[in-house]
Structure formats: C-alpha cells, structure tokens
Design an enzyme around this catalytic site. Structure first.
Site, mmCIF file in Angstrom:
data_model
loop_
_atom_site.group_PDB
_atom_site.id
_atom_site.type_symbol
_atom_site.label_atom_id
_atom_site.label_comp_id
_atom_site.label_asym_id
_atom_site.label_seq_id
_atom_site.Cartn_x
_atom_site.Cartn_y
_atom_site.Cartn_z
ATOM 1 C CG HIS A 134 42.198 37.075 34.107
ATOM 2 N ND1 HIS A 134 42.304 35.876 34.792
ATOM 3 C CD2 HIS A 134 40.867 37.276 33.911
ATOM 4 C CE1 HIS A 134 41.095 35.371 34.987
ATOM 5 N NE2 HIS A 134 40.210 36.200 34.464
ATOM 6 C CE LYS A 136 40.334 38.410 38.433
ATOM 7 N NZ LYS A 136 40.543 37.322 37.470
ATOM 8 C CG ASP A 141 50.233 51.976 53.921
ATOM 9 O OD1 ASP A 141 50.246 52.799 52.976
ATOM 10 O OD2 ASP A 141 49.552 52.133 54.948
ATOM 11 C CE LYS A 315 39.824 32.936 38.274
ATOM 12 N NZ LYS A 315 38.748 32.275 37.583
#
Length: 420
Positions: A134, A136, A141, A315
C-alpha cells in the site's frame, strides 16, 4: 516478444534480511514541501523523473491506464531508453487490471516492473484482497523523494469530478532521502549498497526527536515481520505528548483501543483534538465503522468533522506546532495490521503550520461538524449494527491471519499472455 514481469509474493524481499530489520533515525536539515492533491503532486514527480540521470525507484498501490498512468508510462520509458535504471514496484491487487500491452511497453523499454502478490481472477473476482503493498514512494537519483497517499491515477485530480480524491504527499530534499532510497532499494529486492550519507541504525531510535531545529525527518514503516506496530506507536507517542492541539485527517478511521484512548485522553487534558473523517465515502463500510466510535470520542471533547465535498483519501496528522506525519497508512485494521505501509515523521514548524492551515480551511469550508450530543435515532438498530460492525472490524486481522501466509520468493514471469 516476451514481457518480463517479476512477481513479488512476499511481505518483505528475501535477499536483504539485514535491511528489512532496520530502524531509520531522525535526519536533520531537510527541505519538506507539502503537496496537496494531484494538481501539486504529479507535476513535481514527473518533473523530477524527466530530469533523472541515474535511477528512478517507484512503489505504488494503484496505477491506472488513464491520462495520469499513460503520462507516467511515457516518462518511465523515455528515462529507461536514455540509460536510467527504472524500477516500478506495483501492487497485484491495486494494479491488477493493467493490460499486458501496457506492461509490455514498459518491459521492452527496459523498465523493471515488479508485481506484488498478483493473482488471477476467480469467477471474475480478484481474491488477493489482504496484505497489500500500500506504500506510495518515489525516489529519483537518491536526491529527491516523494511519499504520501497519492496513487498514479486521474481520480486524484479535481477535473475527475465529484469522485476526485482529497489527498496529501510530501517532497523531501536532504539527508532523509538517503534513508528513503535505501528502503526503496531493499524492498525492491535490488542489491543495496551502503552509500555515503546513509548509516545503519543499530538501535531503535526515539519516536520523538530530541535535537532542536527544523527540517527533521524520520522514515517509519509497517511490515509483517519486525515493524508491525511502528506507525501506530508513533501516533500514540505523539498524542501522549500533545499539549495544545492535534489534528488527524484520515480516510479510513477505525484504530485500536490504545490509540482511541490516547486521542480521548489528550482531549480530556485540554488539548484541542480535531478529527477529519470521510463524509462522502468511497467505501460505505468505512464511514459506518468510523461512526461507531463517534459517541465515545465526542463525550470527552474531541471535535469530529466529516469532509463532504468529495472522498477524503488523506493520511496526515499534526500535534502541537512542530510534529507532523504524512504517508500511506490509514488508521484501520488493514493498514495497522495487514498492509505494507510507509510514513514520514516530520519535526518542522513551518511545515506543521502549512499543514494546519490546509486542514483548518478544509474543516471550516467543506466539512460538517458532528454535534457533541447527537439525538438518538433508531437506537436499538444502531446498537445492534454497531455491535456487529465493531467486532467484525476489530477482529478482522485475526480472521485474515487464518489465510495461508505468503512465502518469500521472487518469480520472474516471461509470458506476454500472462494475466497480471
């Protein structure tokens, strides 16, 4: 032409047992920028990817074949073709509808596509509902990182319509990027090299930074091995220290009793505690479950807002004038007991104030506030449904624990017709 899509069917990569047990400490001197919704997030991420010279590491729960997904695909392909190492780790449930053609284009260009715990449909229904990837996270670089709750899909843009999501992420530049880079490498199963600017933490660092100054960032994450409760503990610890204010904006709110008690206790000792919940839910059960907790919190002075303009997907939280957190973790049984999640903790007054002003405007302009004393209506029905929902949700992680556990393995798939 073969499509090489690696299938990751594990809660953690097997190749780096030392890396997966790491605790990442507080890093100072970071620049943190709040990114609200896709309008702010996608341009920043895509700009960084287009400028990449060496490496792009990406983890996402959802990638759709829409205008955002197609733009991402084109950027990753162009980067891979100019020699940039590109690793895209996708969740098998959230990205389960991606076409073979879409994945083939990425693979043929040299993008390393990895699918976490994929499964074919059974009678037209996907069965891999639980223990999802879940997170993200994007790291480019090893110089700039992005983390939050925003997926790569057009429903994070306002022009999507009434179902467009309200959400948050952050861009980080500074020493904390080394930790995010190391973490993303370890989770992808790639070889982790110790780089200058990154050091191993032998002991678990304090949840509350003791050093002074702004720009402090710490990566925390939840897995099903050594770090099952880290995100929940961070919330509990921060709320236990709250003195003036606490604001929690969370899409799916059904935490355990310890966190509920800490929220209530903060309000009891005079902290101005505000919760921002979904008023226009994309999952009706989530709203019903959260409302089962309202009376318990309202009676002790917690202020509860329901965001009604569009679905809330954020969140985020803040405590007092310098502690904040942004990430992928909801405060429900899926995120706190099953999914693989990642948040950053931030000690920075300017960022805290920016987040507070954003959430305060949201509550003031687009929310309805729950009355402190709600009129009982259909009392017996609410009591019965509430009892059932409460106990099903509370014991949900235990019930899913009866399902077969994943065995750590990396399985390369080289069939263009394989259903992913």
């Amino acid at each position: 032409m073969n499509v090489a899509v690696e299938h990751i069917a594990t809660d953690q990569p097997p190749d780096d047992a030392k890396a997966r047990d790491l605790d990442y400490g507080w890093q100072s001197g970071n620049q943190i920028e709040l990114l609200e919704n896709g309008e702010a997030y996608f341009p920043k991420v895509f700009e960084a990817m287009r400028a990449a010279q060496r490496e792009i590491l990406l983890e996402t729960f959802i990638l759709f074949e829409d205008k955002v997904g197609f733009e991402l695909k084109d950027i990753l392909i162009e980067a891979a073709q100019r020699g940039v190492t590109v690793v895209a780790s996708l969740d098998g449930f959230g990205c389960g509808e991606l076409s073979v053609a879409f994945l083939r284009e990425l693979a043929e260009a040299g993008v390393a596509v990895q699918m976490f715990d994929p499964a074919s449909k059974t009678l037209g229904i996907r069965t891999n509902w639980f223990r999802r990837l879940h997170r993200k996270i994007v790291v480019v670089d090893a110089a700039v990182a992005f983390i939050g709750g925003i997926n790569f899909s057009a429903d994070h843009l306002g022009d999507f319509g009434p179902e467009a999501k309200q959400d948050y992420a952050v861009q980080i530049v500074g020493p904390a990027v080394a930790d995010l880079h190391h973490f993303a490498l370890a989770q992808s199963g790639r070889q982790v090299r110790t780089r200058r600017g990154w050091r191993r933490r032998q002991q678990r660092p304090a949840l509350w930074a003791t050093s002074e100054g702004d720009g402090l960032v710490r990566l925390i994450y939840r897995d099903n091995v050594q770090h099952r409760d880290d995100i929940e503990e961070a919330y509990i610890h921060a709320l236990s220290k709250a003195r003036t204010r606490a604001v929690i904006a969370n899409a799916y709110f059904f935490p355990g009793y310890r966190l509920l008690r800490e929220i209530r206790n903060a309000a009891r000792r005079g902290v101005h505690v505000q919760l921002i919940m979904q008023g226009q839910p994309d999952v009706l059960l989530a709203k019903l479950a959260a409302r089962m907790l309202y009376d318990y919190l309202l009676k002790d002075g917690v202020v509860i807002h329901e965001y009604c303009q569009r679905p809330l997907h954020g969140k985020v939280a803040l405590v007092d004038d310098d502690w904040s957190t942004v990430g992928s973790s909801n405060l429900d049984p899926l995120s706190l007991a099953l999914n693989l999640e990642a948040n950053v903790l931030i000690r920075d007054r300017a960022f805290n104030q920016q987040l507070y002003e954003s959430l305060e405007a949201l509550a003031r302009n687009h929310c309805q506030t729950m009355p402190e004393k709600r009129k009982p209506r259909l009392w017996l029905w609410r009591l019965t449904v509430g009892f059932l929902v409460f106990h099903v949700m509370r014991h949900f992680p235990v019930l899913t624990g009866w399902l077969p556990a994943h065995k750590p393995r990396l399985k390369p798939i080289e069939s263009p017709a394989h259903d992913v």
